[in-house]
Design a protein around this motif. Structure first.
Motif, PDB file in Angstrom:
ATOM      1  N   ASP A 212      14.001   8.522   1.974  1.00 32.47           N
ATOM      2  CA  ASP A 212      15.418   8.284   2.301  1.00 32.47           C
ATOM      3  C   ASP A 212      15.564   7.118   3.273  1.00 32.47           C
ATOM      4  O   ASP A 212      16.454   6.277   3.129  1.00 32.47           O
ATOM      5  CB  ASP A 212      16.036   9.537   2.935  1.00 32.47           C
ATOM      6  N   ARG A 213      14.695   7.094   4.286  1.00 31.01           N
ATOM      7  CA  ARG A 213      14.757   6.020   5.298  1.00 31.01           C
ATOM      8  C   ARG A 213      14.399   4.669   4.680  1.00 31.01           C
ATOM      9  O   ARG A 213      15.004   3.648   4.988  1.00 31.01           O
ATOM     10  CB  ARG A 213      13.787   6.311   6.456  1.00 31.01           C
ATOM     11  N   LEU A 214      13.383   4.672   3.806  1.00 31.55           N
ATOM     12  CA  LEU A 214      12.974   3.419   3.152  1.00 31.55           C
ATOM     13  C   LEU A 214      14.120   2.864   2.308  1.00 31.55           C
ATOM     14  O   LEU A 214      14.382   1.660   2.302  1.00 31.55           O
ATOM     15  CB  LEU A 214      11.744   3.649   2.254  1.00 31.55           C
ATOM     16  N   ARG A 215      14.813   3.772   1.622  1.00 30.75           N
ATOM     17  CA  ARG A 215      15.940   3.334   0.784  1.00 30.75           C
ATOM     18  C   ARG A 215      17.069   2.784   1.643  1.00 30.75           C
ATOM     19  O   ARG A 215      17.648   1.739   1.367  1.00 30.75           O
ATOM     20  CB  ARG A 215      16.436   4.493  -0.088  1.00 30.75           C
ATOM     21  N   GLU A 216      17.360   3.494   2.712  1.00 33.27           N
ATOM     22  CA  GLU A 216      18.427   3.064   3.623  1.00 33.27           C
ATOM     23  C   GLU A 216      18.113   1.679   4.213  1.00 33.27           C
ATOM     24  O   GLU A 216      19.014   0.862   4.409  1.00 33.27           O
ATOM     25  CB  GLU A 216      18.527   4.106   4.755  1.00 33.27           C
ATOM     26  N   ALA A 217      16.838   1.433   4.481  1.00 33.06           N
ATOM     27  CA  ALA A 217      16.408   0.145   5.059  1.00 33.06           C
ATOM     28  C   ALA A 217      16.213  -0.931   3.994  1.00 33.06           C
ATOM     29  O   ALA A 217      15.885  -2.060   4.310  1.00 33.06           O
ATOM     30  CB  ALA A 217      15.109   0.336   5.837  1.00 33.06           C
ATOM     31  N   ARG A 218      16.436  -0.551   2.725  1.00 34.41           N
ATOM     32  CA  ARG A 218      16.228  -1.453   1.579  1.00 34.41           C
ATOM     33  C   ARG A 218      14.870  -2.154   1.653  1.00 34.41           C
ATOM     34  O   ARG A 218      14.735  -3.363   1.466  1.00 34.41           O
ATOM     35  CB  ARG A 218      17.376  -2.467   1.474  1.00 34.41           C
ATOM     36  N   ILE A 219      13.877  -1.346   1.938  1.00 29.03           N
ATOM     37  CA  ILE A 219      12.504  -1.845   2.009  1.00 29.03           C
ATOM     38  C   ILE A 219      11.920  -1.953   0.601  1.00 29.03           C
ATOM     39  O   ILE A 219      12.142  -1.084  -0.235  1.00 29.03           O
ATOM     40  CB  ILE A 219      11.661  -0.917   2.919  1.00 29.03           C
ATOM     41  N   HIS A 220      11.198  -3.048   0.364  1.00 28.13           N
ATOM     42  CA  HIS A 220      10.524  -3.247  -0.918  1.00 28.13           C
ATOM     43  C   HIS A 220       9.112  -2.684  -0.806  1.00 28.13           C
ATOM     44  O   HIS A 220       8.400  -2.988   0.149  1.00 28.13           O
ATOM     45  CB  HIS A 220      10.452  -4.736  -1.260  1.00 28.13           C
ATOM     46  N   VAL A 221       8.724  -1.884  -1.784  1.00 29.99           N
ATOM     47  CA  VAL A 221       7.391  -1.279  -1.761  1.00 29.99           C
ATOM     48  C   VAL A 221       6.509  -1.981  -2.797  1.00 29.99           C
ATOM     49  O   VAL A 221       6.877  -2.100  -3.967  1.00 29.99           O
ATOM     50  CB  VAL A 221       7.474   0.233  -2.075  1.00 29.99           C
ATOM     51  N   ILE A 222       5.365  -2.461  -2.328  1.00 28.17           N
ATOM     52  CA  ILE A 222       4.446  -3.177  -3.223  1.00 28.17           C
ATOM     53  C   ILE A 222       3.149  -2.379  -3.328  1.00 28.17           C
ATOM     54  O   ILE A 222       2.427  -2.211  -2.347  1.00 28.17           O
ATOM     55  CB  ILE A 222       4.163  -4.596  -2.698  1.00 28.17           C
ATOM     56  N   SER A 223       2.895  -1.854  -4.519  1.00 32.24           N
ATOM     57  CA  SER A 223       1.686  -1.057  -4.740  1.00 32.24           C
ATOM     58  C   SER A 223       0.554  -1.955  -5.247  1.00 32.24           C
ATOM     59  O   SER A 223       0.797  -2.924  -5.974  1.00 32.24           O
ATOM     60  CB  SER A 223       1.990   0.042  -5.757  1.00 32.24           C
ATOM     61  N   LEU A 224      -0.664  -1.617  -4.854  1.00 34.07           N
ATOM     62  CA  LEU A 224      -1.837  -2.450  -5.154  1.00 34.07           C
ATOM     63  C   LEU A 224      -2.921  -1.568  -5.773  1.00 34.07           C
ATOM     64  O   LEU A 224      -3.967  -1.299  -5.169  1.00 34.07           O
ATOM     65  CB  LEU A 224      -2.313  -3.101  -3.847  1.00 34.07           C
TER      66      LEU A 224
ATOM     67  N   HIS B 243       0.806  -1.222   0.000  1.00 31.13           N
ATOM     68  CA  HIS B 243       0.000   0.000   0.000  1.00 31.13           C
ATOM     69  C   HIS B 243       0.844   1.279   0.000  1.00 31.13           C
ATOM     70  O   HIS B 243       1.090   1.853  -1.032  1.00 31.13           O
ATOM     71  CB  HIS B 243      -1.004   0.051   1.173  1.00 31.13           C
ATOM     72  N   LEU B 244       1.234   1.777   1.193  1.00 35.20           N
ATOM     73  CA  LEU B 244       1.967   3.048   1.334  1.00 35.20           C
ATOM     74  C   LEU B 244       1.275   4.228   0.638  1.00 35.20           C
ATOM     75  O   LEU B 244       1.929   5.165   0.157  1.00 35.20           O
ATOM     76  CB  LEU B 244       3.415   2.934   0.832  1.00 35.20           C
ATOM     77  N   CYS B 245      -0.055   4.189   0.626  1.00 36.90           N
ATOM     78  CA  CYS B 245      -0.833   5.272   0.007  1.00 36.90           C
ATOM     79  C   CYS B 245      -0.538   6.616   0.680  1.00 36.90           C
ATOM     80  O   CYS B 245      -0.570   7.665   0.048  1.00 36.90           O
ATOM     81  CB  CYS B 245      -2.318   4.979   0.156  1.00 36.90           C
TER      82      CYS B 245
END
Ligand SMILES: [Zn+2]
Length: 421
Positions: A265-277, A248-250
């Motif tokens: 920036d924080r998401l990139r640093e944490a190497r988080i994968h973002v899945i949009s729906l 989500h991350l709407c």
């Protein structure tokens, strides 16, 4: 006799794809023993089947990273979303008590078969675990995992759709599911009043069991409820970089630009994968807005440009969350192009990444891709390029799993247009 068996095996395990279009080039692709053996020009092979693709686009097998087969095909059991009516969560929760293992199995099987027919060769599916459905969804989905061996790589997420602090059993059931072999843990912070306590429990439990985490996160539009910054912080603090994905991350869309930049920036640093729906967001979001109707899709282009691994997925199939949901990732690509301002030719060209290579990265698939040595999971589309495939929603002519054709699809039409002058 032994020789015969050997030859039969060899024939079964070899497939040559001639005149395939890959990354803008025409090549031949030789498949053997479930792997891509060679990619090059003018390959010939005496044994096994040969398919002449006539310069059609070949992509790696499609990957669903976020999907709910256990609550598919129940739209006709509820009234759906209405102004002033119950939420989709409430509507489905009321039904879940009556789900039996066989009921879940039949509906989920239909979802999986449709996904495979439309090019899906790997899937990470959420399985709801709570006081209402207990472990019946797990039992049904484990059966399907066995049934689909060699057809679809199915990984299951032990998922707490109802939150974990409303009853005394959900946390134990989640742990039981992980002990029973589920390999990912899924949280839903916005279903509990104390979102941080929810997130903390999931990190602690994931670390205890050594499994990756997937959260449904920041689905609403009130920035005071933001959690992705805290999840990123915890991911780094606990050394889980690259092992956390967020669906989500709407909410990122409604943050002030400088705030959003800090979170990204924080998401990139944490190497988080973002899945949009996107299909679900279009159905669910902005229903009470009196002026502009917020569409709710996260800023995919911006996140990708910022170096974040982004994917798209189907999420819901014919239920109150997405009554028109359908596990066809080529359709999701079109919905994404329409809803996320990603329709320019260069964007249509890279959109398939979001349900192939970046999706595979998000769920940690190994040996995936269109390169020699990778698993021979491929889709042949009836188009020369991605833009045409998405725009015209062309047929997936062949779906190939581990070097074997598992779906052959055709579409016929008769057209009388007269002679071109
Ligand atoms: Zn979901």
């Amino acid at each position: 006799m032994a020789g015969k068996v050997k030859r039969y095996d060899r024939e079964m395990n070899a497939l040559l794809l001639r005149r395939a279009r890959v990354n803008g080039r025409q090549v031949d692709i030789a498949l053997r023993d479930g792997r891509i053996e060679r990619i090059g020009a003018g390959l010939t092979r005496g044994d096994g089947e040969t398919l002449d693709l006539g310069d059609r686009l070949v992509l790696p097998g499609f990957v669903e990273t976020h999907i709910h087969p256990d609550k598919a095909f129940i739209a006709d059991r509820t009234e759906g979303l209405r102004a002033g009516g119950p939420t989709a969560q409430t509507l489905v929760a009321a039904l879940k008590k009556s789900f039996t293992v066989d009921d879940i199995y039949r509906r989920a099987r239909r979802a999986l078969e449709l996904a495979v027919r439309h090019g899906c060769t790997a899937m990470r599916a959420h399985v709801e675990i709570d006081a209402l459905v207990e472990l019946r969804g797990v039992a049904a989905m484990r059966r399907l995992q066995d049934d689909f061996v060699g057809v679809l790589d199915l990984e299951l997420i032990a998922f707490a759709q109802e939150g974990i602090f409303h009853d005394g059993v959900t946390r134990d059931l989640l742990r039981e599911a992980l002990k029973g072999g589920l390999r990912t843990l899924g949280g839903c912070p916005y279903m509990d009043a104390d979102q941080r306590a929810h997130i903390d429990w999931f990190f602690e439990t994931a670390q205890t069991f050594g499994v990756p985490l997937d959260f449904h996160a920041d689905s609403a539009d009130d920035p005071s409820l933001l959690t992705s910054d805290y999840i990123a912080e915890q991911t780094i603090a606990r050394g889980m970089q690259g092992r956390v994905s967020l669906g989500h991350l709407c909410m990122l869309d409604v943050l002030e630009p400088d705030h959003r930049a800090r979170v990204v920036d924080r998401l990139r640093e944490a190497r988080i994968h973002v899945i949009s729906l996107p299909a679900t967001e279009l159905h669910m979001k902005g229903r009470t807005d009196t002026r502009r109707t917020w569409r709710g899709v996260t800023r995919l282009g911006e996140l990708r440009a910022a170096g974040i691994n982004v994917a798209i997925s189907t999420n819901n199939i014919v239920n109150p969350f997405t009554p028109y949901g359908h596990p066809d990732l080529l359709r999701q690509a079109l919905v994404t192009a329409m809803s996320a301002h990603l329709g320019n030719p260069d964007q249509l060209a890279w959109l398939p990444e979001l349900f192939t290579t970046t999706a595979a990265r998000a769920i940690g698939l190994e040996g995936y891709g269109l390169a020699e040595g990778c698993r021979a999971d491929l889709v042949v589309l009836d188009a020369p390029d991605a833009a045409r495939a998405i725009t015209e929603q062309v047929e997936k002519l062949y779906v190939i799993k581990a070097g074997r054709v598992i779906a052959r699809n055709t579409r016929a039409s008769e057209l009388e247009t007269g002679r071109a002058e």
